[in-house]
Motif scaffolding. Structure first.
Motif, short mmCIF file in Angstrom:
data_model
loop_
_atom_site.label_atom_id
_atom_site.label_comp_id
_atom_site.label_asym_id
_atom_site.label_seq_id
_atom_site.Cartn_x
_atom_site.Cartn_y
_atom_site.Cartn_z
N VAL A 183 0.85 -1.21 0.00
CA VAL A 183 0.00 0.00 0.00
C VAL A 183 0.88 1.25 0.00
N GLU A 184 2.00 1.20 0.70
CA GLU A 184 2.86 2.39 0.75
C GLU A 184 3.55 2.65 -0.59
N ILE A 185 3.96 1.60 -1.29
CA ILE A 185 4.59 1.83 -2.60
C ILE A 185 3.53 2.33 -3.59
N ASP A 186 2.44 1.58 -3.70
CA ASP A 186 1.46 1.87 -4.76
C ASP A 186 0.65 3.13 -4.45
N LEU A 187 -0.01 3.15 -3.31
CA LEU A 187 -0.99 4.21 -3.04
C LEU A 187 -0.34 5.45 -2.43
N VAL A 188 0.40 5.24 -1.31
CA VAL A 188 1.03 6.40 -0.66
C VAL A 188 2.08 7.01 -1.60
N GLY A 189 2.85 6.15 -2.28
CA GLY A 189 3.86 6.66 -3.22
C GLY A 189 3.23 7.50 -4.31
N SER A 190 2.10 7.05 -4.85
CA SER A 190 1.43 7.82 -5.91
C SER A 190 0.94 9.16 -5.36
N PHE A 191 0.45 9.15 -4.12
CA PHE A 191 0.02 10.42 -3.51
C PHE A 191 1.19 11.36 -3.32
N LEU A 192 2.29 10.84 -2.74
CA LEU A 192 3.44 11.71 -2.47
C LEU A 192 3.97 12.33 -3.76
N CYS A 193 4.03 11.52 -4.82
CA CYS A 193 4.54 12.04 -6.10
C CYS A 193 3.56 13.05 -6.70
N SER A 194 2.27 12.77 -6.62
CA SER A 194 1.27 13.71 -7.17
C SER A 194 1.34 15.04 -6.43
N GLN A 230 -4.45 -11.40 -3.27
CA GLN A 230 -4.03 -10.07 -3.71
C GLN A 230 -4.69 -8.97 -2.88
N VAL A 231 -5.00 -9.25 -1.59
CA VAL A 231 -5.73 -8.22 -0.83
C VAL A 231 -4.94 -6.92 -0.71
N HIS A 232 -3.61 -7.03 -0.60
CA HIS A 232 -2.76 -5.84 -0.47
C HIS A 232 -2.78 -5.03 -1.77
N ALA A 233 -2.48 -5.69 -2.90
CA ALA A 233 -2.40 -4.97 -4.18
C ALA A 233 -3.78 -4.50 -4.64
N GLY A 234 -4.79 -5.34 -4.45
CA GLY A 234 -6.14 -4.94 -4.87
C GLY A 234 -6.63 -3.73 -4.08
N SER A 235 -6.34 -3.72 -2.76
CA SER A 235 -6.75 -2.58 -1.93
C SER A 235 -6.00 -1.32 -2.35
N ALA A 236 -4.71 -1.46 -2.62
CA ALA A 236 -3.91 -0.30 -3.04
C ALA A 236 -4.41 0.25 -4.37
N LYS A 237 -4.69 -0.65 -5.31
CA LYS A 237 -5.11 -0.18 -6.65
C LYS A 237 -6.51 0.45 -6.58
N ALA A 238 -7.39 -0.10 -5.75
CA ALA A 238 -8.72 0.52 -5.60
C ALA A 238 -8.57 1.93 -5.03
N GLY A 239 -7.61 2.08 -4.10
CA GLY A 239 -7.33 3.42 -3.55
C GLY A 239 -6.83 4.36 -4.64
N ILE A 240 -6.00 3.84 -5.53
CA ILE A 240 -5.48 4.68 -6.62
C ILE A 240 -6.62 5.10 -7.54
N ASP A 241 -7.55 4.19 -7.81
CA ASP A 241 -8.70 4.55 -8.65
C ASP A 241 -9.48 5.70 -8.00
N ALA A 242 -9.68 5.61 -6.67
CA ALA A 242 -10.41 6.67 -5.96
C ALA A 242 -9.61 7.97 -5.98
N MET A 243 -8.31 7.86 -5.74
CA MET A 243 -7.46 9.06 -5.72
C MET A 243 -7.48 9.76 -7.08
#
Ligand code: HXC
Ligand code: NAP
Length: 256
Positions: A115-126, A156-169
């Motif tokens: 979640v930190e690489i996919d979702l938090v990382g995408s937020f920090l970079c954005s 894939q609960v970790h990656a699926g949750s992170a990617k759903a967060g990215i879709d929302a973000m």
């Protein structure tokens, strides 16, 4: 607006995870379309070949080591992009981590890492890209998500949750930053065969996976990269907040 060679001429782009797999293809196709390109990830060895390939296309190429989970390192990354490319028009949040693990066996840190690489990382970079994009009067953020963000996929609960967060973000930031001229879009690939990540996850089941896809094959990295070129260009000037699925129809789950 005609979709043509040089459509990204004069633009600067940053691709996280741009040294390998889909990210490396996006970097090269953006460069082929005329953009100067920076690539960033943890391991400089992953970045060098990609940097050389961009340079060989006649574009300015910059490779910067950065862990997208580290907010201070991300700030330094964007300062370097500004100093070395003169600004930023396009950010591609592509860096990700993944592995297969049953949810009840997944450690808290295992969930958190992805979640930190996919979702938090995408937020920090954005967030770090925002002032640079504003300086240019606007720009584009392209988030690489996955169809599993809107499906239910075992192990894939970790990656699926992170990617759903990215879709929302993607939708949240598109709405908030649209008035500043910043478009925020996402690409959701299905299984892309010619990547190390997929080879590891699929474990040699390519043919079985291909049978579950209406178009009866896995995707190719360029089939994601070409869409990124379009979305980064002015041809897509009225597209924001959308997640575009590129999956050969797999989400339709036609199984016979
Ligand atoms: C269970 C695991 C695990 C595994 C790691 N962990 N691998 N748990 N099964 N196979 C746990 C560790 O035990 C640890 O928890 C925590 O995750 C962090 O592991 P580290 O190795 O310390 O983390 P780190 O070095 O930061 O590496 C991050 C990583 C790694 C995500 C775990 O795999 C990585 O760097 N991946 C980058 C490349 C990658 O994954 N590419 C795939 C891209 S996505 P504890 O509790 O022990 O501390 C992709 C999508 C395909 O390809 C889409 C499918 C349709
Ligand atoms: P990949 O080659 O493993 O790419 C992942 C990249 O992320 C690597 O270059 C890695 O480089 C970088 N990275 C990982 N952790 C990082 C961190 N903490 N900080 C900075 N960079 C980091 O996998 P891929 O298959 O091309 O995946 C690319 C994107 O497509 C991902 O978002 C993935 O979820 C998505 N996707 C892929 C598929 C597929 O079938 N392959 C399907 C759907 C979605 P370093 O190791 O050097 O850090």
């Amino acid at each position: 607006m005609v979709f043509r060679d040089g459509i990204l001429g004069g633009k600067s782009a940053l691709i996280t995870g741009g040294g390998t797999g889909i990210g490396a293809s996006i970097a090269q196709e953006l460069a082929r379309a005329g953009a100067d390109v920076a690539v960033a990830s943890r391991d400089p060895a992953h970045l060098e070949e990609s940097r050389r390939a961009i340079e060989a296309l006649g574009r300015r190429a910059v490779a910067i080591a950065c862990d997208v989970r580290d907010a201070e390192a991300v700030e330094r990354l964007f300062a370097q992009v500004k100093a070395r490319l003169g600004g930023l028009d396009v950010l591609v949040n592509n860096a990700a981590g993944n592995f297969l693990c049953p949810a009840d066996k997944l450690s808290p840190n295992g969930f958190r890492s992805v979640v930190e690489i996919d979702l938090v990382g995408s937020f920090l970079c954005s967030r770090a890209a925002f002032p640079l994009l504003c300086e240019r009067g606007g720009g584009t953020i392209i988030n690489i998500t996955a169809t599993l963000g809107s499906q239910g996929v075992p192990l894939q609960v970790h990656a699926g949750s992170a990617k759903a967060g990215i879709d929302a973000m993607t939708r949240q930031l598109a709405s908030e930053w649209g008035p500043r001229g910043i478009r925020v879009v996402a690409i959701a690939p299905g299984p892309i065969g010619d990547t190390e990540g997929m080879r590891r996850l699929a474990g040699g089941r390519d043919e079985e996976i291909a049978r579950s896809i209406p178009l009866r094959r896995l995707g190719r990295r360029e089939e994601i990269a070409w869409l990124a070129v379009y979305l980064a260009s002015d041809a897509a000037a009225w597209i924001t907040g959308a997640t575009v699925v590129v999956d050969g129809g797999q989400r339709l789950r036609a199984s016979f």
